[in-house]
Design a protein around this motif. Structure first.
Motif, short mmCIF file in Angstrom:
data_model
loop_
_atom_site.label_atom_id
_atom_site.label_comp_id
_atom_site.label_asym_id
_atom_site.label_seq_id
_atom_site.Cartn_x
_atom_site.Cartn_y
_atom_site.Cartn_z
N VAL A 102 -9.99 4.44 -1.80
CA VAL A 102 -8.66 4.72 -1.27
C VAL A 102 -8.12 5.99 -1.91
O VAL A 102 -7.59 5.99 -3.00
CB VAL A 102 -7.69 3.54 -1.53
CG1 VAL A 102 -6.34 3.81 -0.90
CG2 VAL A 102 -8.27 2.24 -0.98
N SER B 154 -7.00 7.28 4.09
CA SER B 154 -7.80 6.16 3.59
C SER B 154 -6.91 4.98 3.22
O SER B 154 -7.34 3.82 3.31
CB SER B 154 -8.68 6.58 2.41
OG SER B 154 -7.91 7.04 1.33
N HIS B 155 -5.66 5.23 2.82
CA HIS B 155 -4.72 4.12 2.58
C HIS B 155 -4.51 3.35 3.87
O HIS B 155 -4.53 2.11 3.88
CB HIS B 155 -3.38 4.65 2.05
CG HIS B 155 -3.33 4.82 0.57
ND1 HIS B 155 -3.23 3.77 -0.30
CD2 HIS B 155 -3.38 5.94 -0.21
CE1 HIS B 155 -3.21 4.21 -1.56
NE2 HIS B 155 -3.30 5.52 -1.52
N GLN B 156 -4.29 4.07 4.96
CA GLN B 156 -4.05 3.40 6.24
C GLN B 156 -5.30 2.71 6.76
O GLN B 156 -5.23 1.63 7.36
CB GLN B 156 -3.52 4.41 7.27
CG GLN B 156 -2.12 4.93 6.95
CD GLN B 156 -1.14 3.81 6.62
OE1 GLN B 156 -1.04 2.82 7.33
NE2 GLN B 156 -0.41 3.96 5.51
N HIS C 51 1.90 1.78 -3.65
CA HIS C 51 0.69 1.30 -4.30
C HIS C 51 0.80 1.19 -5.82
O HIS C 51 0.50 0.15 -6.41
CB HIS C 51 -0.49 2.19 -3.92
CG HIS C 51 -1.79 1.71 -4.45
ND1 HIS C 51 -2.39 2.25 -5.57
CD2 HIS C 51 -2.61 0.71 -4.05
CE1 HIS C 51 -3.51 1.62 -5.82
NE2 HIS C 51 -3.68 0.68 -4.92
N GLN D 65 -7.22 -3.20 -8.86
CA GLN D 65 -7.18 -1.90 -8.18
C GLN D 65 -8.33 -0.99 -8.54
O GLN D 65 -8.72 -0.12 -7.76
CB GLN D 65 -5.84 -1.18 -8.43
CG GLN D 65 -5.65 -0.63 -9.82
CD GLN D 65 -5.00 -1.61 -10.77
OE1 GLN D 65 -4.90 -2.79 -10.48
NE2 GLN D 65 -4.54 -1.13 -11.90
N LYS E 198 -10.32 1.95 -6.19
CA LYS E 198 -9.77 3.29 -6.38
C LYS E 198 -10.65 4.40 -5.81
O LYS E 198 -10.14 5.44 -5.40
CB LYS E 198 -9.49 3.56 -7.87
CG LYS E 198 -10.73 3.63 -8.75
CD LYS E 198 -10.33 3.89 -10.19
CE LYS E 198 -11.56 3.94 -11.08
NZ LYS E 198 -11.20 4.17 -12.49
N TYR F 262 -4.36 -5.31 -5.64
CA TYR F 262 -3.40 -4.67 -6.55
C TYR F 262 -3.58 -5.15 -7.98
O TYR F 262 -3.18 -4.48 -8.92
CB TYR F 262 -1.97 -4.92 -6.02
CG TYR F 262 -1.92 -4.54 -4.57
CD1 TYR F 262 -1.91 -3.19 -4.20
CD2 TYR F 262 -2.01 -5.50 -3.57
CE1 TYR F 262 -1.95 -2.82 -2.87
CE2 TYR F 262 -2.05 -5.13 -2.23
CZ TYR F 262 -2.02 -3.80 -1.89
OH TYR F 262 -2.09 -3.41 -0.56
N GLN G 139 0.82 -1.20 0.00
CA GLN G 139 0.00 0.00 0.00
C GLN G 139 0.86 1.26 0.00
O GLN G 139 0.53 2.25 -0.63
CB GLN G 139 -0.94 -0.01 1.21
CG GLN G 139 -2.19 0.82 1.03
CD GLN G 139 -3.10 0.26 -0.06
OE1 GLN G 139 -3.09 -0.92 -0.37
NE2 GLN G 139 -3.90 1.13 -0.66
N ASN G 140 1.99 1.22 0.70
CA ASN G 140 2.92 2.36 0.71
C ASN G 140 3.53 2.59 -0.66
O ASN G 140 3.97 3.70 -0.98
CB ASN G 140 4.04 2.13 1.72
CG ASN G 140 3.58 2.25 3.16
OD1 ASN G 140 2.48 2.75 3.43
ND2 ASN G 140 4.40 1.78 4.09
N GLU H 184 -3.69 9.64 2.17
CA GLU H 184 -2.93 8.82 3.12
C GLU H 184 -3.83 8.19 4.17
O GLU H 184 -3.67 7.02 4.53
CB GLU H 184 -1.83 9.66 3.78
CG GLU H 184 -0.95 8.89 4.76
CD GLU H 184 -0.21 7.73 4.13
OE1 GLU H 184 0.09 6.77 4.86
OE2 GLU H 184 0.04 7.75 2.91
#
Length: 201
Positions: A174, A179-181, A99, A167, A171, A164, A96-97, A177
Motif C-alpha cells: 500500500v 494502491s490505498h483504494q 491510515h 500494518q 506496508k 491496522y 484507510q483514508n 493513493e
C-alpha cells in the motif's frame, strides 16, 4: 478544523509521529519541529501532548461514527446483507483514508490503559453497537447458537482491525493513493465473500 492551517499542521504532524514512534515516544518538541511551529503554539491550542491526543481521538471518532450513522441511514431500505456490506466498506474506507491515525489508535486499544478504558466507555461501545446490530440482523435463523453468533462476530471484528494492527504486513503493498483504494476494494470484497459464505452456510 481545516480552516486553521497551523492547527491542522500540528494534528497531522502528531498523527504521523504517534504512528511512527508511539505516544510516549513522541515529544511536544518533535511535533513542533515536524509541523514547523513553535512549541508555544501547541500549548496555546491543546495545552499539552495529552490534550492534543484527546483532541485528535475525539475528532477521529466523532467523524467516524457520523460516517457510520450516515451509511446506516442511507441504506435503511436495503436488505440486511447489503446494508452490512455498505457499513463494512464505509469502515475500511474511513480507516484507510486516516491510515496512520487508525493504526495508532487501534494499536493503543490493544493495550490495557486509561486511554483504552476511556475510549471503551464512549466511542468503542457505540461502534460495537452499530456493528453488532447490523451483523446479527443478517444471521437471522442461520446461527441459532449464541456462542456461534459471538464467534462469528469476533471474526468480523478481527477482519476490520487486522490491517491496522498488523500494518507492517501491508506496508509494501500500500503505497500511494491508488494502491490505498485498490486495497480497500480488494479487502472489502474478501470480507463480503466471507459474509456470503456464512449466510449461505
Amino acid at each position: 478544523m481545516k480552516n486553521n492551517p497551523s492547527k491542522q499542521k500540528v494534528i497531522d504532524a502528531a498523527s504521523s509521529l504517534f504512528f511512527q514512534k508511539g505516544f510516549h515516544g513522541t515529544s511536544v518538541r518533535d511535533i513542533a519541529d515536524k509541523a514547523c511551529v513553535n512549541v508555544s503554539l501547541i500549548s496555546y491550542y491543546f495545552k499539552s501532548k495529552q490534550g492534543l491526543l484527546e483532541h485528535g481521538v475525539t475528532q477521529y471518532y466523532e467523524t467516524y461514527l457520523k460516517t457510520i450513522e450516515d451509511t446506516l441511514q442511507q441504506s435503511e431500505h436495503d436488505t440486511e446483507l447489503s446494508r452490512l456490506k455498505k457499513l463494512i466498506e464505509t469502515i475500511i474506507q474511513y480507516r484507510q483514508n486516516n491510515h496512520q491515525f487508525s493504526c495508532f489508535i487501534l494499536r493503543e486499544l490493544s493495550l490495557d490503559s486509561v486511554f483504552v478504558r476511556e475510549m471503551a466507555v464512549t466511542y468503542i461501545a457505540k461502534e460495537n453497537y452499530y456493528i453488532s446490530n447490523a451483523f446479527f440482523a443478517i444471521l437471522g435463523k442461520h446461527k441459532k447458537q449464541e456462542l456461534d453468533r459471538q464467534f462469528l462476530l469476533m471474526q468480523l471484528k478481527g477482519m476490520l482491525i487486522t490491517p491496522y494492527i498488523l500494518q507492517n504486513e501491508w506496508k509494501n503493498q500500500v503505497i500511494g493513493e491508488h494502491s490505498h483504494q485498490m486495497f480497500v476494494r480488494k479487502y472489502v470484497q474478501t470480507i463480503h465473500e466471507w459474509l456470503d459464505f456464512i449466510v449461505a452456510d
